[in-house]
Design an enzyme around this catalytic site. Structure first.
Site, short mmCIF file in Angstrom:
data_model
loop_
_atom_site.label_atom_id
_atom_site.label_comp_id
_atom_site.label_asym_id
_atom_site.label_seq_id
_atom_site.Cartn_x
_atom_site.Cartn_y
_atom_site.Cartn_z
N ASP A 30 0.85 -1.18 0.00
CA ASP A 30 0.00 0.00 0.00
C ASP A 30 0.89 1.24 0.00
O ASP A 30 1.90 1.31 0.72
CB ASP A 30 -0.91 -0.02 1.24
CG ASP A 30 -2.05 0.98 1.13
OD1 ASP A 30 -3.21 0.55 1.05
OD2 ASP A 30 -1.77 2.21 1.13
N ILE A 31 0.51 2.24 -0.77
CA ILE A 31 1.30 3.46 -0.89
C ILE A 31 1.24 4.30 0.40
O ILE A 31 2.12 5.14 0.63
CB ILE A 31 0.82 4.28 -2.11
CG1 ILE A 31 1.91 5.18 -2.65
CG2 ILE A 31 -0.47 5.05 -1.79
CD1 ILE A 31 1.59 5.78 -4.01
N ASN A 87 -12.82 -3.43 2.29
CA ASN A 87 -13.81 -2.37 2.47
C ASN A 87 -14.76 -2.36 1.28
O ASN A 87 -14.33 -2.50 0.13
CB ASN A 87 -13.11 -1.00 2.56
CG ASN A 87 -12.22 -0.91 3.79
OD1 ASN A 87 -12.57 -1.39 4.86
ND2 ASN A 87 -11.05 -0.27 3.65
N GLY A 93 -15.32 3.11 3.78
CA GLY A 93 -14.13 3.89 3.40
C GLY A 93 -13.46 3.42 2.13
O GLY A 93 -12.29 3.72 1.91
N GLN A 94 -14.19 2.69 1.28
CA GLN A 94 -13.56 2.26 0.02
C GLN A 94 -13.34 3.48 -0.87
O GLN A 94 -14.27 4.24 -1.15
CB GLN A 94 -14.45 1.24 -0.71
CG GLN A 94 -13.80 0.71 -1.99
CD GLN A 94 -14.61 -0.38 -2.70
OE1 GLN A 94 -15.75 -0.66 -2.32
NE2 GLN A 94 -14.01 -0.97 -3.71
N HIS A 100 -10.11 -5.07 -3.40
CA HIS A 100 -8.77 -5.29 -2.85
C HIS A 100 -8.86 -5.67 -1.39
O HIS A 100 -9.66 -5.10 -0.64
CB HIS A 100 -7.89 -4.05 -3.02
CG HIS A 100 -8.49 -2.79 -2.50
ND1 HIS A 100 -9.45 -2.08 -3.19
CD2 HIS A 100 -8.30 -2.11 -1.36
CE1 HIS A 100 -9.81 -1.02 -2.51
NE2 HIS A 100 -9.14 -1.01 -1.37
N HIS A 102 -6.92 -5.66 2.10
CA HIS A 102 -5.79 -5.13 2.86
C HIS A 102 -5.24 -6.25 3.73
O HIS A 102 -6.01 -7.00 4.34
CB HIS A 102 -6.24 -3.99 3.79
CG HIS A 102 -6.76 -2.78 3.09
ND1 HIS A 102 -6.02 -1.64 2.90
CD2 HIS A 102 -7.97 -2.53 2.53
CE1 HIS A 102 -6.75 -0.73 2.28
NE2 HIS A 102 -7.94 -1.25 2.04
P1 DGP Z 1 -9.65 1.51 0.35
O1 DGP Z 1 -9.88 2.68 1.28
O2 DGP Z 1 -10.03 0.22 0.97
O3 DGP Z 1 -10.26 1.73 -1.02
O4 DGP Z 1 -8.07 1.43 0.16
C1 DGP Z 1 -7.38 1.93 -0.94
C2 DGP Z 1 -5.91 1.83 -0.61
O5 DGP Z 1 -5.18 1.93 -1.82
C3 DGP Z 1 -5.39 2.92 0.32
O6 DGP Z 1 -4.90 2.31 1.53
C4 DGP Z 1 -4.24 3.56 -0.44
C5 DGP Z 1 -3.96 2.59 -1.57
N1 DGP Z 1 -3.57 3.21 -2.82
C6 DGP Z 1 -4.24 4.15 -3.50
N2 DGP Z 1 -3.60 4.48 -4.62
C7 DGP Z 1 -2.48 3.68 -4.66
C8 DGP Z 1 -1.42 3.56 -5.59
O7 DGP Z 1 -1.35 4.22 -6.63
N3 DGP Z 1 -0.46 2.65 -5.29
C9 DGP Z 1 -0.50 1.89 -4.15
N4 DGP Z 1 0.51 1.03 -3.95
N5 DGP Z 1 -1.51 1.98 -3.26
C10 DGP Z 1 -2.47 2.88 -3.51
#
Ligand code: DGP
Length: 114
Positions: A30-31, A87, A93-94, A100, A102
């Site tokens: 996760d970023i 989520n 909070g999606q 995906h 986590h």
């Molecule tokens: P959610 O809130 O469940 O939709 O989580 C989305 C997650 O995705 C959040 O924790 C940050 C991650 N994320 C968003 N954009 C990127 C990206 O470009 N690269 C990566 N590695 N993660 C990302």
């Protein structure tokens, strides 16, 4: 799907720290990590939310868990523990509308989540 960030990561069009890819399931970091280990486990195929799953996706969803189990073991956190969360939609909070999971690990995680 052309404008989906996770589809682009799966396709290698956007860089990400990938740990696993078996063609159907991709795992990357996760970023914006919320724990020392925070991974995202995705199906390569675009599915917007949990609500869009069908019976035909049952095996695929199981594969997300198996990929998480595998990477958790490789990273040495399987015994101590980890949490998996998917989520679905606004109240959960999606923010990225490509299913995906986590996987969080590397610290004690409080319960219940916020
Ligand atoms: P959610 O809130 O469940 O939709 O989580 C989305 C997650 O995705 C959040 O924790 C940050 C991650 N994320 C968003 N954009 C990127 C990206 O470009 N690269 C990566 N590695 N993660 C990302």
């Amino acid at each position: 799907m052309t404008d989906c960030i996770f589809c682009k990561i799966a396709a290698g069009e956007i860089p990400a720290a990938k740990l696993y890819d078996d063609g159907e399931v991709v795992v990357f970091r996760d970023i914006n990590p919320e724990a020392p280990i925070h991974l995202l486990i995705i199906p390569r195929r675009h599915i917007p939310t949990l609500n869009d799953l069908t019976e035909a996706d049952a095996t695929l969803i199981g594969r997300l868990y198996l990929a998480g189990q595998r990477v958790a073991a490789e990273l040495g956190v399987a015994e101590r523990g980890y949490r998996t969360v998917i989520n679905c939609n606004r109240d959960a909070g999606q923010i990225v509308f490509h299913v995906h999971m986590h996987l969080l690990a590397g610290r004690e995680l409080s319960w219940p989540p916020g």
